[in-house]
Design a protein around this motif. Sequence first.
Motif, PDB file in Angstrom:
ATOM      1  N   GLN A 183       0.827  -1.205   0.000  1.00 37.44           N
ATOM      2  CA  GLN A 183       0.000   0.000   0.000  1.00 37.44           C
ATOM      3  C   GLN A 183       0.864   1.260   0.000  1.00 37.44           C
ATOM      4  O   GLN A 183       0.589   2.214  -0.735  1.00 37.44           O
ATOM      5  N   VAL A 184       1.922   1.263   0.811  1.00 33.41           N
ATOM      6  CA  VAL A 184       2.840   2.405   0.858  1.00 33.41           C
ATOM      7  C   VAL A 184       3.506   2.606  -0.508  1.00 33.41           C
ATOM      8  O   VAL A 184       3.655   3.733  -0.985  1.00 33.41           O
ATOM      9  N   ILE A 185       3.899   1.504  -1.140  1.00 32.94           N
ATOM     10  CA  ILE A 185       4.521   1.579  -2.467  1.00 32.94           C
ATOM     11  C   ILE A 185       3.552   2.202  -3.478  1.00 32.94           C
ATOM     12  O   ILE A 185       3.923   3.090  -4.253  1.00 32.94           O
ATOM     13  N   LEU A 186       2.306   1.745  -3.466  1.00 35.44           N
ATOM     14  CA  LEU A 186       1.318   2.259  -4.413  1.00 35.44           C
ATOM     15  C   LEU A 186       0.995   3.737  -4.143  1.00 35.44           C
ATOM     16  O   LEU A 186       0.846   4.521  -5.086  1.00 35.44           O
ATOM     17  N   PHE A 187       0.900   4.115  -2.866  1.00 30.90           N
ATOM     18  CA  PHE A 187       0.657   5.514  -2.528  1.00 30.90           C
ATOM     19  C   PHE A 187       1.828   6.385  -3.010  1.00 30.90           C
ATOM     20  O   PHE A 187       1.626   7.494  -3.510  1.00 30.90           O
ATOM     21  N   ALA A 188       3.056   5.879  -2.828  1.00 29.89           N
ATOM     22  CA  ALA A 188       4.243   6.626  -3.240  1.00 29.89           C
ATOM     23  C   ALA A 188       4.269   6.804  -4.755  1.00 29.89           C
ATOM     24  O   ALA A 188       4.560   7.899  -5.263  1.00 29.89           O
ATOM     25  N   VAL A 189       3.980   5.731  -5.480  1.00 29.01           N
ATOM     26  CA  VAL A 189       3.959   5.786  -6.947  1.00 29.01           C
ATOM     27  C   VAL A 189       2.894   6.764  -7.433  1.00 29.01           C
ATOM     28  O   VAL A 189       3.089   7.494  -8.407  1.00 29.01           O
ATOM     29  N   HIS A 190       1.766   6.779  -6.718  1.00 26.68           N
ATOM     30  CA  HIS A 190       0.656   7.646  -7.095  1.00 26.68           C
ATOM     31  C   HIS A 190       0.900   9.098  -6.695  1.00 26.68           C
ATOM     32  O   HIS A 190       0.163   9.994  -7.109  1.00 26.68           O
ATOM     33  N   GLY A 191       1.944   9.338  -5.880  1.00 33.25           N
ATOM     34  CA  GLY A 191       2.242  10.693  -5.431  1.00 33.25           C
ATOM     35  C   GLY A 191       1.386  11.160  -4.277  1.00 33.25           C
ATOM     36  O   GLY A 191       1.209  12.367  -4.064  1.00 33.25           O
ATOM     37  N   SER A 192       0.863  10.228  -3.499  1.00 36.14           N
ATOM     38  CA  SER A 192      -0.038  10.578  -2.397  1.00 36.14           C
ATOM     39  C   SER A 192       0.704  11.023  -1.134  1.00 36.14           C
ATOM     40  O   SER A 192       0.117  11.659  -0.262  1.00 36.14           O
ATOM     41  N   PHE A 193       1.994  10.678  -1.022  1.00 34.43           N
ATOM     42  CA  PHE A 193       2.768  11.076   0.156  1.00 34.43           C
ATOM     43  C   PHE A 193       3.365  12.466  -0.064  1.00 34.43           C
ATOM     44  O   PHE A 193       4.347  12.634  -0.781  1.00 34.43           O
ATOM     45  N   THR A 194       2.757  13.464   0.568  1.00 38.12           N
ATOM     46  CA  THR A 194       3.283  14.822   0.494  1.00 38.12           C
ATOM     47  C   THR A 194       4.358  15.001   1.572  1.00 38.12           C
ATOM     48  O   THR A 194       4.515  14.154   2.455  1.00 38.12           O
ATOM     49  N   GLN A 195       5.082  16.099   1.517  1.00 38.96           N
ATOM     50  CA  GLN A 195       6.104  16.368   2.523  1.00 38.96           C
ATOM     51  C   GLN A 195       5.477  16.491   3.910  1.00 38.96           C
ATOM     52  O   GLN A 195       6.050  16.031   4.904  1.00 38.96           O
ATOM     53  N   GLU A 196       4.283  17.094   3.968  1.00 40.52           N
ATOM     54  CA  GLU A 196       3.601  17.255   5.260  1.00 40.52           C
ATOM     55  C   GLU A 196       3.206  15.906   5.846  1.00 40.52           C
ATOM     56  O   GLU A 196       3.342  15.681   7.055  1.00 40.52           O
ATOM     57  N   ILE A 197       2.743  14.993   4.995  1.00 42.92           N
ATOM     58  CA  ILE A 197       2.394  13.642   5.451  1.00 42.92           C
ATOM     59  C   ILE A 197       3.623  12.938   6.012  1.00 42.92           C
ATOM     60  O   ILE A 197       3.574  12.307   7.077  1.00 42.92           O
ATOM     61  N   LEU A 198       4.740  13.033   5.309  1.00 40.74           N
ATOM     62  CA  LEU A 198       5.973  12.369   5.747  1.00 40.74           C
ATOM     63  C   LEU A 198       6.479  12.956   7.067  1.00 40.74           C
ATOM     64  O   LEU A 198       6.928  12.218   7.949  1.00 40.74           O
ATOM     65  N   GLU A 199       6.406  14.262   7.202  1.00 39.56           N
ATOM     66  CA  GLU A 199       6.872  14.917   8.436  1.00 39.56           C
ATOM     67  C   GLU A 199       6.014  14.516   9.634  1.00 39.56           C
ATOM     68  O   GLU A 199       6.541  14.210  10.712  1.00 39.56           O
ATOM     69  N   THR A 200       4.694  14.519   9.465  1.00 37.81           N
ATOM     70  CA  THR A 200       3.813  14.131  10.571  1.00 37.81           C
ATOM     71  C   THR A 200       3.932  12.640  10.875  1.00 37.81           C
ATOM     72  O   THR A 200       3.770  12.227  12.025  1.00 37.81           O
ATOM     73  N   SER A 201       4.239  11.842   9.866  1.00 42.49           N
ATOM     74  CA  SER A 201       4.424  10.406  10.086  1.00 42.49           C
ATOM     75  C   SER A 201       5.633  10.150  10.978  1.00 42.49           C
ATOM     76  O   SER A 201       5.595   9.303  11.874  1.00 42.49           O
ATOM     77  N   LEU A 202       6.704  10.901  10.761  1.00 38.09           N
ATOM     78  CA  LEU A 202       7.895  10.762  11.602  1.00 38.09           C
ATOM     79  C   LEU A 202       7.590  11.168  13.043  1.00 38.09           C
ATOM     80  O   LEU A 202       8.045  10.533  13.998  1.00 38.09           O
ATOM     81  N   TYR A 203       6.802  12.228  13.196  1.00 38.77           N
ATOM     82  CA  TYR A 203       6.382  12.667  14.533  1.00 38.77           C
ATOM     83  C   TYR A 203       5.523  11.589  15.197  1.00 38.77           C
ATOM     84  O   TYR A 203       5.680  11.291  16.389  1.00 38.77           O
ATOM     85  N   ASN A 204       4.622  10.994  14.413  1.00 41.74           N
ATOM     86  CA  ASN A 204       3.754   9.945  14.954  1.00 41.74           C
ATOM     87  C   ASN A 204       4.533   8.701  15.366  1.00 41.74           C
ATOM     88  O   ASN A 204       4.109   7.965  16.262  1.00 41.74           O
ATOM     89  N   LEU A 205       5.662   8.462  14.710  1.00 39.61           N
ATOM     90  CA  LEU A 205       6.480   7.301  15.067  1.00 39.61           C
ATOM     91  C   LEU A 205       7.000   7.422  16.498  1.00 39.61           C
ATOM     92  O   LEU A 205       7.142   6.413  17.197  1.00 39.61           O
ATOM     93  N   LEU A 206       7.274   8.639  16.943  1.00 43.13           N
ATOM     94  CA  LEU A 206       7.717   8.847  18.325  1.00 43.13           C
ATOM     95  C   LEU A 206       6.593   8.499  19.305  1.00 43.13           C
ATOM     96  O   LEU A 206       6.828   7.858  20.339  1.00 43.13           O
ATOM     97  N   ILE A 207       5.366   8.925  18.972  1.00 45.00           N
ATOM     98  CA  ILE A 207       4.209   8.608  19.813  1.00 45.00           C
ATOM     99  C   ILE A 207       4.002   7.099  19.865  1.00 45.00           C
ATOM    100  O   ILE A 207       3.769   6.524  20.938  1.00 45.00           O
ATOM    101  N   VAL A 208       4.093   6.461  18.708  1.00 50.25           N
ATOM    102  CA  VAL A 208       3.898   5.015  18.623  1.00 50.25           C
ATOM    103  C   VAL A 208       4.950   4.271  19.444  1.00 50.25           C
ATOM    104  O   VAL A 208       4.641   3.288  20.130  1.00 50.25           O
TER     105      VAL A 208
END
Length: 248
Positions: A183-208
Amino acid sequence: MEFTFEFLVFASIVVFLSALVQATIGFGFPMIATPLLAMMTDMKTAVIYVAIPTLLLNISALISEGNFLQTIKRFYPLALMAMIGSAIGTQILLYSNSEIFKFLLAVSILFYLFSQKISFEMPWVRQKPNLSTFIFGLSAGIIGGLTNVMALVLIIYSLEARHTKKEIIQSTNLCFMFGKIIQVILFAVHGSFTQEILETSLYNLLIVAICIIIGFNLRKKIASESYFKMIKAFLLLMALALIYQTIL
């Protein structure tokens, strides 16, 4: 997509609570987080938002249960079917609305839970393991790709297959991991991962990561009998939540 401050605060709380549930019982993060986040954004954004943190939770759950290679060897057919189904479901999600699929899933879950009251069973799951692996793996993947609630189908499969607590955690998280990778591969190919999504994902990894530490200690204190009761209660709550969100 641009996130407001209110959304980020709300999302942080949702991620924390959902991750704590998953770390404690072995699943539940995308199932809880996705419908809650979808209340403040669209379904596609909600699914993308939790994709990367979900991978971390899946990997940590598999490692914590031990016998990682043995788990892959035993459950890889189910995980491969889930991956194929996830690819199909993700492609549909990218180009359509998945609300109706959530409603149909919720109805099927309620049917399963209440059918147990009249001694309804699916013995063919144990009698025909190859067929059940194909049907449940593929359908779980498609539903997971569409709605991020793959676990509901996999739990039904595991309960009918008479899996233990450890086997449920191992099989579901392996399927999640395979499904999320594609799913991540397909989202990346489709261009669905914006810089804001990636930045918040890294922040969420700390919470997780914090939730993983807390949840793993709680999981050791849960007896198997209580665990299976929690699973069925969890299924009921999620089914009702899915119906409520669809109606709204």
